[in-house]
Design a protein around this motif. Structure first.
Motif, PDB file in Angstrom:
ATOM      1  N   PRO A  72       0.860  -1.184   0.000  1.00 53.46           N
ATOM      2  CA  PRO A  72       0.000   0.000   0.000  1.00 53.46           C
ATOM      3  C   PRO A  72       0.888   1.223   0.000  1.00 53.46           C
ATOM      4  O   PRO A  72       1.209   1.779   1.038  1.00 53.46           O
ATOM      5  CB  PRO A  72      -0.804  -0.138   1.301  1.00 53.46           C
ATOM      6  CG  PRO A  72      -0.164  -1.256   2.082  1.00 53.46           C
ATOM      7  CD  PRO A  72       1.097  -1.637   1.388  1.00 53.46           C
ATOM      8  N   LEU A 121      -1.482  20.921  11.606  1.00 56.52           N
ATOM      9  CA  LEU A 121      -2.850  20.410  11.515  1.00 56.52           C
ATOM     10  C   LEU A 121      -3.238  20.178  10.053  1.00 56.52           C
ATOM     11  O   LEU A 121      -3.831  19.146   9.699  1.00 56.52           O
ATOM     12  CB  LEU A 121      -3.825  21.370  12.183  1.00 56.52           C
ATOM     13  CG  LEU A 121      -3.738  21.438  13.712  1.00 56.52           C
ATOM     14  CD1 LEU A 121      -4.718  22.459  14.257  1.00 56.52           C
ATOM     15  CD2 LEU A 121      -4.035  20.082  14.310  1.00 56.52           C
ATOM     16  N   VAL A 122      -2.910  21.144   9.197  1.00 52.88           N
ATOM     17  CA  VAL A 122      -3.236  20.994   7.772  1.00 52.88           C
ATOM     18  C   VAL A 122      -2.502  19.798   7.192  1.00 52.88           C
ATOM     19  O   VAL A 122      -3.077  18.965   6.464  1.00 52.88           O
ATOM     20  CB  VAL A 122      -2.884  22.283   6.999  1.00 52.88           C
ATOM     21  CG1 VAL A 122      -3.010  22.050   5.503  1.00 52.88           C
ATOM     22  CG2 VAL A 122      -3.772  23.421   7.422  1.00 52.88           C
ATOM     23  N   HIS A 124      -1.458  17.156   8.712  1.00 55.12           N
ATOM     24  CA  HIS A 124      -1.990  15.883   9.165  1.00 55.12           C
ATOM     25  C   HIS A 124      -3.356  15.585   8.578  1.00 55.12           C
ATOM     26  O   HIS A 124      -3.702  14.416   8.396  1.00 55.12           O
ATOM     27  CB  HIS A 124      -1.982  15.833  10.697  1.00 55.12           C
ATOM     28  CG  HIS A 124      -0.618  15.556  11.226  1.00 55.12           C
ATOM     29  ND1 HIS A 124       0.258  16.564  11.574  1.00 55.12           N
ATOM     30  CD2 HIS A 124       0.055  14.393  11.385  1.00 55.12           C
ATOM     31  CE1 HIS A 124       1.412  16.010  11.956  1.00 55.12           C
ATOM     32  NE2 HIS A 124       1.320  14.699  11.848  1.00 55.12           N
ATOM     33  N   LEU A 125      -4.121  16.617   8.244  1.00 55.71           N
ATOM     34  CA  LEU A 125      -5.396  16.367   7.535  1.00 55.71           C
ATOM     35  C   LEU A 125      -5.114  15.704   6.196  1.00 55.71           C
ATOM     36  O   LEU A 125      -5.721  14.693   5.808  1.00 55.71           O
ATOM     37  CB  LEU A 125      -6.152  17.682   7.338  1.00 55.71           C
ATOM     38  CG  LEU A 125      -7.417  17.549   6.476  1.00 55.71           C
ATOM     39  CD1 LEU A 125      -8.488  16.774   7.206  1.00 55.71           C
ATOM     40  CD2 LEU A 125      -7.940  18.917   6.077  1.00 55.71           C
ATOM     41  N   MET A 128      -3.919  12.156   6.675  1.00 58.30           N
ATOM     42  CA  MET A 128      -5.000  11.237   7.027  1.00 58.30           C
ATOM     43  C   MET A 128      -5.835  10.893   5.806  1.00 58.30           C
ATOM     44  O   MET A 128      -6.297   9.761   5.659  1.00 58.30           O
ATOM     45  CB  MET A 128      -5.902  11.853   8.100  1.00 58.30           C
ATOM     46  CG  MET A 128      -5.246  11.959   9.449  1.00 58.30           C
ATOM     47  SD  MET A 128      -4.489  10.418   9.967  1.00 58.30           S
ATOM     48  CE  MET A 128      -5.331  10.133  11.470  1.00 58.30           C
ATOM     49  N   ASN A 129      -6.013  11.880   4.933  1.00 58.63           N
ATOM     50  CA  ASN A 129      -6.792  11.606   3.733  1.00 58.63           C
ATOM     51  C   ASN A 129      -6.051  10.639   2.820  1.00 58.63           C
ATOM     52  O   ASN A 129      -6.632   9.742   2.226  1.00 58.63           O
ATOM     53  CB  ASN A 129      -7.057  12.912   2.981  1.00 58.63           C
ATOM     54  CG  ASN A 129      -8.141  12.745   1.948  1.00 58.63           C
ATOM     55  OD1 ASN A 129      -8.904  11.802   2.002  1.00 58.63           O
ATOM     56  ND2 ASN A 129      -8.198  13.663   1.005  1.00 58.63           N
ATOM     57  N   LEU A 131      -3.882   8.458   3.713  1.00 57.13           N
ATOM     58  CA  LEU A 131      -3.509   7.212   4.366  1.00 57.13           C
ATOM     59  C   LEU A 131      -4.331   6.028   3.849  1.00 57.13           C
ATOM     60  O   LEU A 131      -3.811   4.934   3.684  1.00 57.13           O
ATOM     61  CB  LEU A 131      -3.705   7.356   5.884  1.00 57.13           C
ATOM     62  CG  LEU A 131      -3.061   6.327   6.787  1.00 57.13           C
ATOM     63  CD1 LEU A 131      -1.568   6.268   6.546  1.00 57.13           C
ATOM     64  CD2 LEU A 131      -3.322   6.696   8.235  1.00 57.13           C
TER      65      LEU A 131
ATOM     66  N   ARG B 590       0.718 -10.042   1.591  1.00 52.55           N
ATOM     67  CA  ARG B 590       0.858  -9.182   2.759  1.00 52.55           C
ATOM     68  C   ARG B 590       1.869  -9.820   3.710  1.00 52.55           C
ATOM     69  O   ARG B 590       1.989 -11.036   3.760  1.00 52.55           O
ATOM     70  CB  ARG B 590      -0.503  -9.008   3.462  1.00 52.55           C
ATOM     71  CG  ARG B 590      -1.600  -8.552   2.555  1.00 52.55           C
ATOM     72  CD  ARG B 590      -1.255  -7.267   1.791  1.00 52.55           C
ATOM     73  NE  ARG B 590      -1.124  -6.127   2.671  1.00 52.55           N
ATOM     74  CZ  ARG B 590      -2.124  -5.295   2.917  1.00 52.55           C
ATOM     75  NH1 ARG B 590      -3.314  -5.497   2.410  1.00 52.55           N
ATOM     76  NH2 ARG B 590      -1.905  -4.255   3.694  1.00 52.55           N
ATOM     77  N   VAL B 644      -9.030  18.283  17.470  1.00 52.59           N
ATOM     78  CA  VAL B 644      -8.760  18.207  16.033  1.00 52.59           C
ATOM     79  C   VAL B 644      -8.059  16.892  15.703  1.00 52.59           C
ATOM     80  O   VAL B 644      -8.400  16.201  14.734  1.00 52.59           O
ATOM     81  CB  VAL B 644      -7.907  19.401  15.571  1.00 52.59           C
ATOM     82  CG1 VAL B 644      -7.455  19.205  14.139  1.00 52.59           C
ATOM     83  CG2 VAL B 644      -8.695  20.692  15.668  1.00 52.59           C
ATOM     84  N   TYR B 648      -9.225  13.777  13.328  1.00 50.18           N
ATOM     85  CA  TYR B 648      -8.463  13.131  12.264  1.00 50.18           C
ATOM     86  C   TYR B 648      -8.497  11.621  12.409  1.00 50.18           C
ATOM     87  O   TYR B 648      -8.614  10.861  11.441  1.00 50.18           O
ATOM     88  CB  TYR B 648      -7.012  13.611  12.265  1.00 50.18           C
ATOM     89  CG  TYR B 648      -6.833  15.013  11.763  1.00 50.18           C
ATOM     90  CD1 TYR B 648      -5.610  15.653  11.917  1.00 50.18           C
ATOM     91  CD2 TYR B 648      -7.856  15.706  11.124  1.00 50.18           C
ATOM     92  CE1 TYR B 648      -5.427  16.940  11.447  1.00 50.18           C
ATOM     93  CE2 TYR B 648      -7.684  16.991  10.668  1.00 50.18           C
ATOM     94  CZ  TYR B 648      -6.451  17.607  10.836  1.00 50.18           C
ATOM     95  OH  TYR B 648      -6.276  18.874  10.371  1.00 50.18           O
ATOM     96  N   PHE B 651     -11.746  10.486  11.233  1.00 46.10           N
ATOM     97  CA  PHE B 651     -11.765  10.603   9.777  1.00 46.10           C
ATOM     98  C   PHE B 651     -11.114   9.378   9.158  1.00 46.10           C
ATOM     99  O   PHE B 651     -11.620   8.790   8.192  1.00 46.10           O
ATOM    100  CB  PHE B 651     -11.040  11.895   9.373  1.00 46.10           C
ATOM    101  CG  PHE B 651     -10.796  12.020   7.883  1.00 46.10           C
ATOM    102  CD1 PHE B 651      -9.568  12.447   7.404  1.00 46.10           C
ATOM    103  CD2 PHE B 651     -11.778  11.730   6.963  1.00 46.10           C
ATOM    104  CE1 PHE B 651      -9.344  12.580   6.039  1.00 46.10           C
ATOM    105  CE2 PHE B 651     -11.565  11.850   5.596  1.00 46.10           C
ATOM    106  CZ  PHE B 651     -10.327  12.275   5.145  1.00 46.10           C
ATOM    107  N   TRP B 652     -10.027   8.952   9.701  1.00 45.54           N
ATOM    108  CA  TRP B 652      -9.370   7.777   9.153  1.00 45.54           C
ATOM    109  C   TRP B 652     -10.221   6.536   9.368  1.00 45.54           C
ATOM    110  O   TRP B 652     -10.321   5.678   8.507  1.00 45.54           O
ATOM    111  CB  TRP B 652      -7.990   7.591   9.810  1.00 45.54           C
ATOM    112  CG  TRP B 652      -7.244   6.412   9.236  1.00 45.54           C
ATOM    113  CD1 TRP B 652      -7.074   6.109   7.935  1.00 45.54           C
ATOM    114  CD2 TRP B 652      -6.568   5.411   9.977  1.00 45.54           C
ATOM    115  NE1 TRP B 652      -6.316   4.980   7.778  1.00 45.54           N
ATOM    116  CE2 TRP B 652      -5.997   4.532   9.026  1.00 45.54           C
ATOM    117  CE3 TRP B 652      -6.359   5.175  11.331  1.00 45.54           C
ATOM    118  CZ2 TRP B 652      -5.253   3.416   9.401  1.00 45.54           C
ATOM    119  CZ3 TRP B 652      -5.619   4.064  11.688  1.00 45.54           C
ATOM    120  CH2 TRP B 652      -5.078   3.193  10.729  1.00 45.54           C
ATOM    121  N   LEU B 657     -14.675  12.761   3.927  1.00 46.83           N
ATOM    122  CA  LEU B 657     -13.955  14.036   3.892  1.00 46.83           C
ATOM    123  C   LEU B 657     -14.884  15.212   4.141  1.00 46.83           C
ATOM    124  O   LEU B 657     -14.512  16.185   4.805  1.00 46.83           O
ATOM    125  CB  LEU B 657     -13.262  14.203   2.533  1.00 46.83           C
ATOM    126  CG  LEU B 657     -12.331  15.410   2.407  1.00 46.83           C
ATOM    127  CD1 LEU B 657     -11.201  15.313   3.414  1.00 46.83           C
ATOM    128  CD2 LEU B 657     -11.758  15.491   1.018  1.00 46.83           C
TER     129      LEU B 657
END
Lengths: 132, 692
Positions: A72, A121-122, A124-125, A128-129, A131, B590, B644, B648, B651-652, B657
């Protein structure tokens, strides 16, 4: 014959001395660096420690990828780049906070810290997206 | 040829001026059943009185019974229209027409009120249609009641005003302010004029009637014709208000003509040929698919059936195919247009000749005998010299009673194509395989084309296949059929078709395989042989698999053409197709779970190292604000950052989004406000410290 032995002895002593001196020079250099470093303010030391931690984490991830392969790939990239990115932001913070730096004399360190937090913060956003 | 050229020319001239070939059949039962299908009332009655009139008149002419509910429902509508004071002359016209057929009411009181209003319309009318409907209604009233004293107040004046709308070419205008004239209007005008004459109290001036007769003759000068001898009227002008087609126009003229000729005493100067041609036009339509066309056709034919100009008689043949094996006889029927009996006639077969040899007539001037039981004219036996083939028979009919000859229109000569069929003798059929270079016969087998047996031969590409047979007509003449094909079909369904050539009675085809190897796509194997021999006049046409030939052809070279792809069975095209199994991409390998978990732990380790390092550095929280308000802000600031980061993580794990961004907006704004407060407080605190 006696003279040649003495010359050889002197050569040997000279070489030993050179080695010792290089060794001693390296040690002296290292010591001087350490003592100079000890003089840096604590805040900067914290930032340096943080940077080291980030880079080390990145290295471990690279080693892992080297072992198991980059399947990945997006995950690998996001992991490594988050460490690298935060290290870079730490470098920027260090530059801005350092009192010896003439360029950023008028910038209050709190402002620099606020930028550091926001950029992190930006970053890491996005990480995370990516990832997945 | 012993005939003189002059006679030959007369023959050709006679053939060309007689009615062209074509049979017209009078009205038959198929018309009646079609009428029942077409004129179907909706919910027990018709939509309008005009449609009701059309349907009922058609049924009346064809002799079809009306149902009782239909009559009752229509009568109700008729009486309603007759009693209403707001009915227009057109409504009254059709109501009275239906009344005349159904006989709903003949009481005088019903009509009293209408008569006076109609008379008023006649007096004040200035358009042709007003005249037509009002005069027609009055005439219908006169026929349906016993009022013999119903007259127009000013018949001559009315006649003159209608005549004033006529044009010099025999057509009529619809009104004086409309300059366009039409043939359809001429028919309407003639009907109206006939109504005026019948409703006049005294005789109309003969001069005016003569003028109308001239108009009729001029109108008939403009009649048009088709090649098969039919005559018709059509409108010349385009873009008229409602362009009527040839059928409507011709039927309007026929109605007007027959109505007018029935009220005048002298006869019209019209040749019977044109009336016969118009009758053939109506009959040539067959069965129309539209109610209006059907009504026009049937009503006009009913008018022609008993008209006073000339009654057309139609010569028709029930069957144009004569079979020699069944010993059929030639039958001819002569009827009126509606299928009723004709007066006694003499029907003569003037000439019969083969269509390939027109100047050699086999029969001349043979009178047909009459069979009163079937009402047909027949010819007992065809002469022995009639062979199978296509012929043209030319008939002539004449009314026996010489006084009646002007009453009926029989036309001059009628040409009819006739097919004489019979059994064709096919004999001496054989199939042979010949050696190419020597021409000697290797195998020869007899074929039985009439039976079911099959033969099998084998050949290689150096040989030839020959099929031969002889055909002759019952009289022994040579016969050339329309189709004589030999077809070779391979096992893979690839087909090749060849025409069997002939010379006289002998039919033969030779397939030289040496030259056909490429045409056959080098396909060796079994070929089914199929022979087709057929013609319209051959009663024993055949399409038969006569056997198969094993063909041995050489191997195809590199660049030989492939046989064309055979057509797919249409049912398999839409049938279920083979199932497709999707082959998914093999998933990546894997790493083992233990290794991954170990490295997870390893990755967390530097964090601990960081914390330990911080402690060793002697990190402290001295700069944390102590007073209440800034402290809370500082705490909230840290909590905000934590929130925050938690967002995150969520979010993961599961959020998408958009929700994340929405929440982040709120959190971010909040965080910025709080952070600003905290950090500015800290900054001012350190500035105070520095200045102090």
């Amino acid at each position: 014959m006696y003279q040649r032995e003495r010359e050889r002895e002197r050569e040997r002593d000279y070489r030993e001395e050179m080695a010792r001196s290089t060794g001693k020079d390296a040690q002296a250099l290292f010591h001087s660096l350490r003592s100079a470093y000890a003089a840096t303010p604590t805040t900067l030391k914290i930032i340096d420690l943080y940077m080291g931690f980030a880079v080390f984490t990145a290295l471990i991830q690279v080693v892992y990828m080297a072992i198991v392969g980059s399947f990945p790939f997006n995950s690998f990239l996001s992991g490594v780049l988050s460490c690298v990115g935060t290290a870079i932001l730490a470098v920027c913070l260090r530059i801005q906070v350092n009192k010896d730096n003439k360029e950023f004399k008028d910038l209050p360190p709190e402002r620099a810290f606020a930028d550091f937090v926001l950029c992190n913060l930006v970053l890491h956003l996005v990480i995370m997206n990516f990832l997945g | 040829m012993a005939r003189s050229p002059l006679r030959f020319l007369v023959l050709i001239l006679a053939i060309s001026i007689c009615d062209a070939a074509g049979i017209f059949h009078p009205i038959s039962d198929s018309h009646r059943s079609a009428a029942l299908d077409l004129f179907k009332p909706v919910d027990g009655s018709f939509a309008s009185l005009e449609e009701a009139y059309e349907a009922l008149r058609t049924f009346e002419v064809l002799g079809i019974e009306k149902t009782a509910e239909l009559s009752k429902a229509t009568c109700k509508s008729v009486l309603g229209t007759l009693e209403s004071s707001s009915s227009t002359p057109k409504d009254l016209f059709y109501a009275l027409g239906v009344n005349g057929i159904l006989k709903c009411s003949s009481k005088e009181e019903t009509f009293e009120g209408i008569i006076s209003s109609l008379q008023a319309v006649v007096r004040d009318a200035n358009s042709l249609l007003d005249f037509y409907y009002s005069i027609g209604s009055l005439r219908l009233i006169k026929d349906q009641t016993s009022k013999t004293d119903l007259h127009l107040s000013d018949a001559e004046g009315t006649f003159r005003s209608i005549k004033a709308l006529s044009q010099s070419d025999g057509r009529w205008r619809y009104s004086s302010n409309n300059p366009e004239s039409s043939t359809f209007a001429a028919g309407i005008a003639l009907e109206a004029l006939s109504g005026v004459v019948s409703l006049a109290s005294s005789e109309i001036d003969q001069f005016m009637i003569g003028a109308v007769k001239n108009d009729i003759v001029k109108l008939f000068d403009s009649v048009e014709k088709y090649d098969d001898g039919t005559f018709y009227f059509d409108e010349k002008l385009v873009n008229m208000r409602e362009q009527q087609g040839p059928l409507a126009t011709t039927s309007s003229v026929v109605r007007g003509l027959t109505a007018f000729s029935s009220v005048i005493t002298e006869s019209l100067n019209l040749t019977g040929d044109k009336i016969l041609g118009i009758a053939k036009f109506f009959l040539g339509i067959g069965i129309p698919g539209d109610t209006k066309n059907f009504f026009d056709q049937v009503d006009s034919l009913a008018c022609l059936e008993n008209n006073r100009v000339s009654i057309p008689l139609i010569l028709s043949l029930p069957s144009t195919v004569i079979s020699l094996t069944k010993k059929d006889s030639l039958k001819v029927k002569v009827n009126t247009v509606l299928g009723s009996h004709a007066p006694p006639l003499t029907v003569t077969l003037v000439r019969a000749f083969s269509s390939s040899a027109r100047d050699n007539s086999i029969i001349e001037n043979q009178e047909l005998k009459f069979d009163p039981q079937d009402a047909v004219y027949f010819l007992d036996d065809l002469p022995a010299s009639f062979d199978v083939g296509e012929y043209i028979f030319v008939f002539k009919m004449l009314v026996q009673d010489s006084e009646q000859q002007t009453v009926y229109a029989t036309g001059t000569l009628t040409q009819v194509p006739i097919y004489v069929t019979g059994l064709i003798k096919i004999e001496n059929a054989k199939i042979a395989v010949l050696d190419s270079d020597l021409g000697s016969v290797e195998t020869q087998k007899k074929l039985d084309l009439a039976g079911e047996s099959t033969v099998s031969v084998s050949a290689n590409h150096l040989q030839k296949l020959r099929l031969s047979f002889q055909m002759s007509t019952p009289l022994g003449n040579a016969f050339k059929p329309h189709q004589a094909f030999l077809r070779l079909r391979h096992e893979t369904k690839v087909e090749h078709t060849f025409v069997v050539g002939s010379s006289g009675k002998k039919f033969e085809i030779t397939l030289d395989f040496l030259g056909l190897v490429e045409k056959f796509f080098y396909l060796s194997g079994r070929y089914d042989i199929q022979l087709t021999v057929g013609d319209a006049v051959m009663e024993n046409s055949l399409l038969r698999d006569i056997g198969y030939v094993e063909l041995d052809l050489p191997e195809p070279p590199e660049n030989a053409s492939r046989p064309p792809p055979q057509p797919v069975d249409p049912y398999t095209r839409y049938g279920p197709k083979a199932e497709i199994t999707h082959i998914f991409r093999a998933p990546e390998k894997r790493p083992p779970q233990e290794l991954s978990l170990a490295f997870l732990v390893l990755t967390i380790l530097p964090l601990f190292g960081f914390i330990i390092g911080l402690l060793r550095l002697g990190v402290n929280l001295k700069n944390f604000p102590s007073s209440a308000v800034p402290a809370t802000f500082a705490v909230i600031f840290h909590l905000g950052i934590a929130a925050v980061l938690l967002l995150y993580v969520l979010f993961w794990l599961k959020l998408d989004l958009f929700t994340t961004l929405k929440t982040l907006c709120f959190l971010g704004v909040f965080l910025m406000v709080v952070g600003h407060r905290t950090l500015s407080h800290l900054a001012s605190a350190s500035a105070k410290l520095k200045s102090a």
